[in-house]
Scaffold this motif. Structure first.
Motif, short mmCIF file in Angstrom:
data_model
loop_
_atom_site.label_atom_id
_atom_site.label_comp_id
_atom_site.label_asym_id
_atom_site.label_seq_id
_atom_site.Cartn_x
_atom_site.Cartn_y
_atom_site.Cartn_z
N TYR A 255 0.53 -46.01 -1.41
CA TYR A 255 -0.76 -46.46 -0.89
C TYR A 255 -1.21 -47.66 -1.90
O TYR A 255 -1.92 -48.66 -1.84
CB TYR A 255 -1.97 -45.28 -1.13
N LYS A 257 0.81 -49.63 -3.46
CA LYS A 257 1.53 -50.85 -3.05
C LYS A 257 0.94 -51.74 -1.80
O LYS A 257 1.22 -52.84 -1.73
CB LYS A 257 2.99 -50.45 -2.66
N GLU A 258 0.13 -50.82 -1.00
CA GLU A 258 -0.32 -51.62 0.26
C GLU A 258 -1.81 -51.81 0.23
O GLU A 258 -2.30 -52.77 0.95
CB GLU A 258 0.19 -50.91 1.74
N ARG A 259 -2.64 -50.83 -0.24
CA ARG A 259 -4.31 -51.10 -0.21
C ARG A 259 -4.61 -52.41 -1.08
O ARG A 259 -4.17 -52.23 -2.31
CB ARG A 259 -4.59 -49.82 -0.89
N LYS A 260 -5.39 -53.18 -0.53
CA LYS A 260 -5.66 -54.21 -1.34
C LYS A 260 -7.33 -53.99 -1.52
O LYS A 260 -8.02 -53.70 -0.56
CB LYS A 260 -5.70 -55.75 -0.42
N MET A 264 -6.10 -58.34 -3.98
CA MET A 264 -4.61 -57.93 -4.41
C MET A 264 -4.53 -56.45 -4.28
O MET A 264 -5.46 -55.78 -4.15
CB MET A 264 -4.47 -58.53 -5.96
N GLU A 265 -3.04 -56.06 -4.17
CA GLU A 265 -2.90 -54.73 -4.24
C GLU A 265 -3.27 -53.84 -5.25
O GLU A 265 -3.39 -54.55 -6.50
CB GLU A 265 -1.18 -54.49 -3.92
N ARG A 268 -1.54 -53.41 -8.61
CA ARG A 268 -1.45 -54.36 -9.81
C ARG A 268 -2.41 -53.99 -11.00
O ARG A 268 -2.19 -54.72 -12.00
CB ARG A 268 -1.91 -55.71 -9.28
#
Lengths: 371, 392
Positions: A255, A257-260, A264-265, A268
């Motif tokens: 999650y 890695k994909e949720r923005k 941005m993800e 980060r």
């Protein structure tokens, strides 16, 4: 001492278990079961028995594969990943280990039936809100050549579905363990509506007759039989919880890695990165304790107490951290029933209590380490 | 003979050798700063026993038991090494020698050095003759270590080194330093660094101790002014020093993490230490006891994790970026452990050299554990990026 490395056989066992469970028992199977108002899937358990899992701790002489605790832990870990519902722990691990402590025709026959999946067991120990076998008050009064059992048990995991019960009760000079059919006269089972959607019961025993043959092991010496069974169960439960942790953690990292958000993800953001990294570190450390517990139970069972309590304590703490971080990092979606994370959180809570919570096992560690 | 018989034969021989050669005074398990010899030209032996023990051990290669014999070691394999540590622990023997040469430069040279370099530099480390220090951090290069600015200007047959290092442990007591020096100022920061070996007696090298919160000065500032470093004093290739540094940092992290996890094995049990300082009734403070139990559980599990990674690497299963994890978990645990020891000590622990010895100094020293060798936050970032694959 055996090495703290997965053997080739163990890796193969894990792979084949994963393949089977991904098709037969993904998390959706638990959801479907719950939605159908059921707590047990007999067909699934029969398939597991066909795969030899029910006999993983049954001696070969009784038709089992006798693969040992480390192998049982591998299976439990894989089941934990997708929250597989089965009487594996109560029957294949706890009851099988208790029964094999006693060598006679009756236990041999019972073990054979466990291996084929023809009988299920539940362990009835708890009477209060916490696991504490030595505090058991339920009585088994001598009556001629037999006993009369009276008292109440709660949190009997798989107690609703089980064909037979292992019951811990107080006899004249200590504790004794009885192996009786669950439908014997005087036994009343009330299903508990558990948060993890699995089978458990409150059971009342009213003047239940037990013969000398129903006694497992020696009178007043329950722990000779029960201690190894509890340790095998605690280690396997720790392994199941580490599987559950892996499942929840995998979802969480995916999650991140994909949720923005904010363009941005969210993976980060260092605040989340460091929390996820910390959790991974805890998971790695717990994995060592679980592997060690399996090795000790298989190679030096007399001295396995510390290893087992260490594994259960660590597995409990890590699983609770993993599901809490899991929900928090998923945000609102993690709170919804439509999403699977809640299933992980609720099973972690039940696993944390069963067979001794963190405090119970921490006290065992403290006693063994001279506090 | 089977493998097991070979190992047991080694054990018997070693046991006899230790009985004959390890002086009684060296069998007290001493771990304090000067209990174990650090070697080097400035070292003053605290007793003749300490000197004898070093010389006898070095003659057998037992100061660096796993190094090859030709470089001053005993060439022990992993099984024998385990036996060696077991037998040393059995008689409570002090380690005959400890140093950054053994822990850090040695492994780097064994991995990256030429045969000539190994022959030249390793035996004096093994014999305790030359003491090394590490020149990595700079005032402007802490967590961001690769931004080192100390420059080595190419002068044909040598580099001319100018700049400043900081946190160089025991630089004032060391004979040589291994240092990260920028030899290409135009390249990207990781690609212009060389790993150079510098004689501390060279003209232009100056050290200044830094007094720490623990009251002692284990760290120094080290200054280089026009120091000439011959071209052959480089480990690995020119401008590829970062590879060596990374390899070494792994060793350093494992070493520091061992400080925390060590209590699971040979170290004294936390509970026993706490109970002792709590008085005759044992550990009666419920809150302290609960914290101590958690600490003990974590210590045991981290100790098992060290063992698991060793077993894995022996079985050819890479442990990946495990050193970052071990460093983080081990040092955070060690800090916690010393907080507990301070709590247990109460006001007795508040005096320098008071009834509990140097407990306060030890407590303060542990605060550096999660900073030196890469901070806890850097370790978590490494795990996040390399293990979890989070974007960064």
């Amino acid at each position: 001492m055996a090495k703290l490395v997965m053997t080739e056989d163990e890796t193969m066992l894990a792979d084949s278990a994963r393949g089977f469970l991904d098709s037969e028992a993904p998390v959706k199977a638990l959801r479907d079961l719950r939605d159908a108002g059921k707590t047990h899937d007999a067909a699934l358990w029969n398939k597991m028995a066909d795969m030899g899992w029910a006999g993983v701790l049954v001696p070969e002489s009784a038709g089992g594969s006798d693969m040992g605790s480390a192998a049982a832990n591998v299976l439990a870990h894989e089941m934990g990943k997708t929250l597989v519902v089965s009487p594996f722990l109560s029957t294949a691990v706890i009851a099988a280990t208790a029964l094999r402590q006693v060598s006679d025709a009756r236990t041999e026959a019972a073990l054979a039936k466990i291996a084929t999946g023809d009988v299920t067991y539940a362990l009835a120990v708890d009477e209060g809100t916490k696991f504490d076998p030595n505090a058991v008050q339920m009585t088994a009064k001598s009556d001629g050549n037999g006993f009369r059992l009276s008292g109440k048990k709660q949190f009997v995991v798989d107690g609703g579905l089980a064909d037979r019960l292992l019951v811990l009760a107080r006899t004249d000079n200590g504790l004794s363990l009885f192996d009786i059919p669950a439908d014997r006269a005087g036994v009343t089972r009330d299903a508990s509506n558990m948060i993890d959607d699995r089978d458990a019961a409150r059971i009342t025993f009213e003047d239940v007759e037990a013969t000398g043959d129903d006694l497992l092991g020696t009178v007043d010496q329950a722990m000779d039989v029960l201690r190894p069974a509890l340790q095998a169960g605690q280690a396997a439960l720790a392994a199941e919880m580490s599987g559950l942790t892996a499942g929840a953690f995998g979802m969480t990292v995916g999650y991140l890695k994909e949720r923005k958000q904010f363009g941005m993800e969210i993976g980060r953001f260092q605040a989340l990165q460091h929390r996820a990294a910390h959790l991974w570190c805890e998971i790695e450390v717990t994995a060592s304790a679980i592997l060690h517990a399996g090795r000790m139970l298989d190679h030096d069972p007399e001295n396995a107490a510390l290893a087992v309590s260490l594994a259960k304590a660590r597995a409990t703490a890590t699983a609770q951290l993993a599901v809490q971080e899991g929900v928090q990092m998923h945000g609102g979606i993690g709170m919804t029933d439509a999403f699977d994370m809640g299933f992980y959180m609720k099973r972690a809570r039940v696993g944390a209590e069963w067979l001794g919570d963190y405090s119970y096992h921490a006290e065992q560690v403290a006693a063994l380490r001279g506090f | 003979m089977s493998g097991n018989q070979t190992v047991e034969a080694f054990r018997a021989e070693l046991r006899g050798w230790l009985e004959d050669n390890c002086p009684q005074e060296m069998r007290d398990g001493g771990m304090s700063e000067d209990a174990i010899c650090w070697g080097g030209t400035q070292w003053t032996f605290s007793s003749s026993a300490q000197k004898d023990w070093l010389e006898r051990a070095a003659a057998k290669g037992y100061t660096v038991p796993t190094w090859p014999v030709e470089y001053g070691g005993a060439g022990l394999n992993r099984e024998e090494e385990k036996v060696f540590h077991e037998e040393m622990a059995r008689i409570n023997a002090r380690s005959p020698l400890q140093s950054f040469g053994i822990w850090m430069l040695g492994p780097a040279l064994l991995h990256f050095g030429t045969h000539e370099q190994k022959l030249h530099y390793l035996p004096p480390i093994a014999r305790g003759e030359i003491r090394w220090c590490q020149g990595y951090s700079e005032p402007g290069a802490g967590s961001d270590l690769a931004s080192v600015q100390t420059k080595g200007a190419d002068q044909g047959d040598h580099w001319l080194v100018n700049g400043q290092k900081i946190w160089t442990s025991y630089a004032d007591k060391a004979d040589w330093i291994f240092a990260l020096i920028r030899t290409d100022t135009d390249a990207p920061k990781h690609k212009g660094i060389s790993f150079l070996l510098i004689d501390m007696n060279d003209a232009g090298v100056e050290t200044r101790p830094i007094k720490m919160i623990s009251g002692i000065s284990p760290f120094c500032e080290t200054f280089f002014s026009d120091v000439k470093v011959p071209k052959h004093q480089i480990v690995g290739e020119e401008n590829r020093g970062w590879d060596v540094a990374k390899y070494l940092l792994t060793h350093e992290r494992e070493m520091i993490s061992g400080g925390g996890a060590g209590l699971s094995g040979g170290g004294r049990e936390l509970g026993a230490i706490l109970a002792e300082s709590a008085g005759e009734d044992g550990l009666t403070d419920a809150t302290l006891r609960a914290d101590a139990m958690r600490c003990e559980i974590d210590a045991l599990a981290i100790g098992l994790t060290l063992e698991r990674y060793k077993d894995q690497s022996e079985a050819g299963q890479g442990a990946g970026d495990a050193s970052a994890m071990l460093k983080y978990m081990g040092t955070e645990l060690n800090k916690q452990r010393h907080e507990l020891l301070m709590n247990a000590g109460g006001s007795d622990a508040l005096e320098w050299d008071g009834p509990l010895g140097n407990r306060a100094g030890d407590w303060l020293r542990t605060k550096a554990n999660s900073i030196e060798g890469g901070t806890s936050e850097v370790m978590l970032s490494i795990v996040s990026r390399r293990v979890l694959g989070l974007p960064g």
